[in-house]
Enzyme design. Structure first.
Site, mmCIF file in Angstrom:
data_model
loop_
_atom_site.group_PDB
_atom_site.id
_atom_site.type_symbol
_atom_site.label_atom_id
_atom_site.label_comp_id
_atom_site.label_asym_id
_atom_site.label_seq_id
_atom_site.Cartn_x
_atom_site.Cartn_y
_atom_site.Cartn_z
ATOM 1 N N SER A 235 0.848 -1.037 0.055
ATOM 2 C CA SER A 235 0.164 -0.501 -0.157
ATOM 3 C C SER A 235 0.559 1.206 -0.068
ATOM 4 O O SER A 235 1.994 1.121 0.827
ATOM 5 C CB SER A 235 -0.508 -0.488 0.954
ATOM 6 O OG SER A 235 -0.337 0.503 2.265
ATOM 7 N N ASP A 236 1.070 2.759 -0.547
ATOM 8 C CA ASP A 236 1.079 3.798 -0.501
ATOM 9 C C ASP A 236 1.193 4.018 1.950
ATOM 10 O O ASP A 236 -0.021 3.557 1.863
ATOM 11 C CB ASP A 236 0.481 5.092 -1.237
ATOM 12 C CG ASP A 236 1.217 5.549 -1.210
ATOM 13 O OD1 ASP A 236 1.609 5.671 -0.580
ATOM 14 O OD2 ASP A 236 1.116 6.899 -2.354
ATOM 15 N N PHE A 237 1.688 4.696 1.806
ATOM 16 C CA PHE A 237 1.801 4.937 2.944
ATOM 17 C C PHE A 237 1.007 5.398 4.150
ATOM 18 O O PHE A 237 0.172 6.457 3.204
ATOM 19 C CB PHE A 237 3.294 6.182 3.526
ATOM 20 C CG PHE A 237 3.185 6.279 4.949
ATOM 21 C CD1 PHE A 237 3.572 5.778 5.839
ATOM 22 C CD2 PHE A 237 2.652 7.529 6.070
ATOM 23 C CE1 PHE A 237 3.657 5.861 6.576
ATOM 24 C CE2 PHE A 237 2.881 7.661 7.156
ATOM 25 C CZ PHE A 237 2.954 6.636 7.796
ATOM 26 N N GLY A 238 -0.389 4.499 4.542
ATOM 27 C CA GLY A 238 -1.705 4.842 5.281
ATOM 28 C C GLY A 238 -2.784 5.014 4.319
ATOM 29 O O GLY A 238 -4.275 5.360 4.720
ATOM 30 N N ALA A 239 -2.394 3.977 3.289
ATOM 31 C CA ALA A 239 -4.033 3.892 2.164
ATOM 32 C C ALA A 239 -3.910 2.800 2.776
ATOM 33 O O ALA A 239 -5.420 3.097 2.388
ATOM 34 C CB ALA A 239 -3.194 3.972 1.272
#
Length: 796
Positions: free
Chosen positions: A280-284
């Site tokens: 995932s992208d960071f925090g996605a």
């Protein structure tokens, strides 16, 4: 040359979150299957996963892993950056013995070279340095690179990180970079470093219309998805065999990307046969619930993402206790966890993380392979090739007050180089970017060994350089109190030539920061026009250099008789200022082309950033996006535009098919061949000759125009890039090249995203770079020498 101060290193060198990796099999019995190099990486991974206890498994599903001490598996940080050089990231440690890394030009600038060989060379160099960092314990082996989202809107702050606005050019960059970054041998089991193509998919804004990237729902038609947003990722996976994919913050048509089964399983796993990992992208993952409100609980969120095909959370949401709770509630299955771990550990096996250094091809790379002289030369070469000459008119200084034969006229660029014996006067520099250094590094940079500013680059040629920034507050240029001094300096400073450096930087365009317009900030345009007026009166040539990522409206400069030359320098990395000087002073001839369209400022009022549609409206209320679909006002400089100092001529050679069988094309498409793997239908032979005075290079591009009737029935692109090649020729030299036209270049996607051949006349048009002389012939009806002409391919 600006050396990087220790304070800068200390402030940007983040401590590595992971402990230096050691081979877990070093102390294990070779009889354990996961330590057996004779087995496949997948089989070794499955065996290891089968030996992990439940709590051990759950500590391995976020990018900062817990490790498994029982089996000698240390903590590991998956998150490392290498967009255009090994970069600052949680897993990267810029301290001795790795205080620096080579910082190449930003991706958009590198893309402007239109040189696949260069894309590969830079990718390989970054992969080597990345692996060297990893081998000495100062980074991980997995890197979040490249960014291959489509640069659909010039206001996007991260557009600078991408290869540009065209899906084919972006696909070619992805293929070239990823292959070279990961391995020297595509058939080898081992990877040098793992590339992670990002951000899948339809991510191209930070914040607009009161919507952030974390909550944005990209409404994308099946047609736009098929021919615009998917191709680069398909090429990255199916052709380049990237080890990783990153799913994006946004949702697509109501489903968050990291919980989107159609994307992560339907396209990636089933259609494209992806066998790597998805991060995932960071925090996605957290945003699936928090920002998109797609799920009602943390357990549901973890199940939605991992079940859809995501394998690891870049963040802390998938912590062991939350995963355990989701499993105990019966929401998330242990089988789903095992599937994710098998994919992750397979990548680690391929990276040689469970083998001894001497038993694998990249295990001995080290400090000696970082910041090498070869990489420094490559960084300069890449910056030079990425510069685009946009305008080069006759020199004011050479014609003022003189009556000359046309053959005696010379263009402003290149300038003559200084020597100790001449008395030409001063080289005068102006503008907020004249001594910029940090700005040249752009987004996602590391710690370069040095940065050459434009001023320092010019000083390598001219001993007498004077400078006035004009804008006293940098690129914001709201403080114009320095204008008067700059104008007086130009008027009375004994200037032989004048160079004005304007543009943008990360305070204006960056991750988390989109622009609201595409004008130069503040009073930059006014500074250019006022300096141009004084330069004209003084008989001095004013050269405008733009240092920026996203496009700006340059119509004022294009149409000004007082600004006879314009260079688009992009963000050139550690050697950006030297590259600018080398082009201006003629050491190298410019050979770049724009990878983006430069629009007029009113584009920002015609198109909302949140509108993902590529195609224009039939009623004219929406002009569309990019050169393929835009039908609005005349643009300032089109996609693919570029001038050069020399002159190149081209002509078609050989026999080219004039007709293709419709039924044969239908048969090929029915085999569900992927675009990046589709067969070549024909080779277009083109002879290129350098008939000018300068050695150099030209980028040859081939565009395909669909049949006229397809414009209505398929909402077809106006034209599409189908092939390109960079050709280096000495003055007087010529060569013949082949430009392949593939199946999908003469097929169109329908409203359902399905591809079809289309009967009718397809027109191909090939061109080389314009010479400066041709660039001055605006409005001339005759076909320029740079245009190889048109050929018609009939599908029947």
């Amino acid at each position: 040359m600006t050396l990087i101060p220790a304070l800068f290193l200390a402030s940007t060198a983040l401590p590595a979150a992971s402990i230096a990796w050691e081979n877990p099999c070093r102390d294990q019995s070779s009889s354990l299957p996961y330590c057996d190099r004779a087995l496949s990486a997948r089989d070794r991974s499955r065996d290891l996963v089968s030996r992990l206890r439940k709590h051990e498994k759950l500590g391995l599903l976020r990018t900062g892993t817990d490790g498994v001490p029982r089996l000698g598996i240390r903590e590991y940080q998956w998150w490392n950056e290498a967009l255009h050089g090994v970069a600052i990231a949680p897993g990267v440690n810029f301290s001795e013995p790795t205080p620096t890394s080579t910082t190449f030009p930003q991706v958009l600038t590198l893309s402007a070279s239109w040189n696949r060989t260069l894309y590969s060379a830079v990718g390989r160099a970054i992969g080597i340095e990345g692996r060297a960092f990893a081998n000495v314990g100062h980074s991980g082996f997995t890197f979040w690179t490249p960014n291959i989202n489509l640069f659909r809107d010039p206001r996007w702050g991260r557009g600078q990180e991408t290869p540009g606005e065209d899906p084919f050019l972006t696909s070619q960059y992805a293929e070239s970079f990823v292959r070279a970054f990961q391995s020297d041998n595509p058939n080898s089991t081992y990877l040098r470093a793992a590339a992670t193509c990002k951000h899948f998919d339809a991510y191209s804004m930070e914040e607009a219309n009161n919507v952030t990237r974390f909550a944005f729902d990209a409404r994308v038609s099946a047609q736009d998805l098929a021919d615009t947003y998917l191709p680069a990722f398909e090429a990255c996976v199916a052709n380049a065999k990237a080890a990783g994919i990153m799913c994006s913050f946004n949702s697509i048509n109501g489903i968050p990307s990291c919980a989107n089964t159609l994307l992560l399983t339907g396209y990636l796993r089933e259609k494209w046969q992806f066998d790597g990992f998805v991060v995932s992208d960071f925090g996605a993952v957290e945003n699936v619930r928090k920002s998109h409100n797609y799920t009602s609980s943390k357990a549901d969120t973890l199940n939605a993402t991992f079940s859809a095909g995501m394998d690891i959370d870049c963040g802390e949401y998938a912590d062991p206790s939350s995963l355990a709770q989701a499993i105990s509630l019966g929401v998330l299955s242990l089988e789903t966890v095992d599937r994710a771990l098998e994919r992750l550990i397979t990548a680690q096996m391929r990276l040689g993380m469970f083998d001894e250094p001497n038993d694998q091809p990249y295990g001995t790379l080290g400090v000696k392979n970082i910041d090498t002289s070869a990489h420094r030369r490559l960084a300069l070469e890449a910056a030079e090739q990425g510069i685009v000459l946009l305008k080069n008119k006759f020199s004011t200084a050479s014609t003022r007050g003189k009556v000359l034969e046309s053959s005696s006229f010379r263009t402003v660029l290149p300038l003559k180089r200084s020597s100790p014996s001449n008395s030409w006067g001063n080289m005068c520099l102006f503008g907020p970017h004249l001594n910029s250094s940090q700005a040249l590094l752009a987004n996602y940079h590391g710690n370069p060994p040095y940065i050459v500013s434009p001023l320092e680059g010019i000083e390598t040629y001219y001993g007498k350089v004077k400078s006035w920034p004009g804008c006293m507050d940098g690129v914001y240029c709201q403080d114009d109190t320095g204008f008067s001094e700059a104008l007086e300096g130009l008027r009375y400073g004994g200037c032989r030539s004048a160079i004005l450096f304007l543009g943008l930087n990360l305070s204006v365009e960056a991750e988390g920061l989109d622009r609201v317009n595409i004008s130069l900030p503040g009073y930059q345009e006014r500074l250019a026009l006022e300096l141009g007026e004084v330069a004209s009166q003084a008989g001095v040539d004013l050269i405008l250099v733009i240092i920026a990522g996203g496009g700006v409206d340059l119509s004022f400069a294009k149409h000004s008789k007082n600004i006879p030359a314009i260079l688009w320098a992009g963000y050139g990395g550690q050697s950006g200022g030297q590259a600018i000087a080398d082009i201006i002073l003629g050491k190298k001839s410019p050979s770049g082309r724009l990878p983006q369209t430069l629009y007029t400022a009113n584009y920002a009022t015609q198109v909302r950033m949140t509108d993902m549609r590529m195609r224009s409206n039939p009623n004219g209320s929406y002009p569309g996006r990019t050169y393929r679909f835009y039908t609005g006002n005349a643009v300032v400089y089109p996609f693919g535009f570029g001038l050069t100092y020399s002159e190149y001529q081209c002509m078609y050679t050989g026999q080219h098919p004039v007709a293709l069988s419709y039924q044969s094309l239908v048969g090929n498409l029915s085999r569900n061949l992927l675009p990046s793997l589709a067969p070549v239908l024909l080779e277009v032979q083109v002879e290129i000759e350098n008939v000018g005075r300068f050695d150099g290079a030209t980028s040859v591009i081939l565009m395909v125009h669909p049949p006229r009737e397809a414009m209505d029935s398929y909402a077809a692109p106006l034209r599409s890039l189908a092939a390109f090649e960079k050709v280096f020729l000495q003055a007087g030299q010529k060569t013949t090249i082949s430009l392949p036209i593939r199946l999908y270049s003469i097929a169109l996607a329908d409203s359902q995203g399905l591809w079809h051949p289309v009967r009718g006349e397809w027109t191909i048009q090939t061109s080389v770079l314009l010479s400066s002389d041709e660039g001055m012939m605006e409005g001339v009806d005759s076909r320029p020498k740079s245009d190889c002409g048109k050929k018609v391919i009939t599908v029947r």
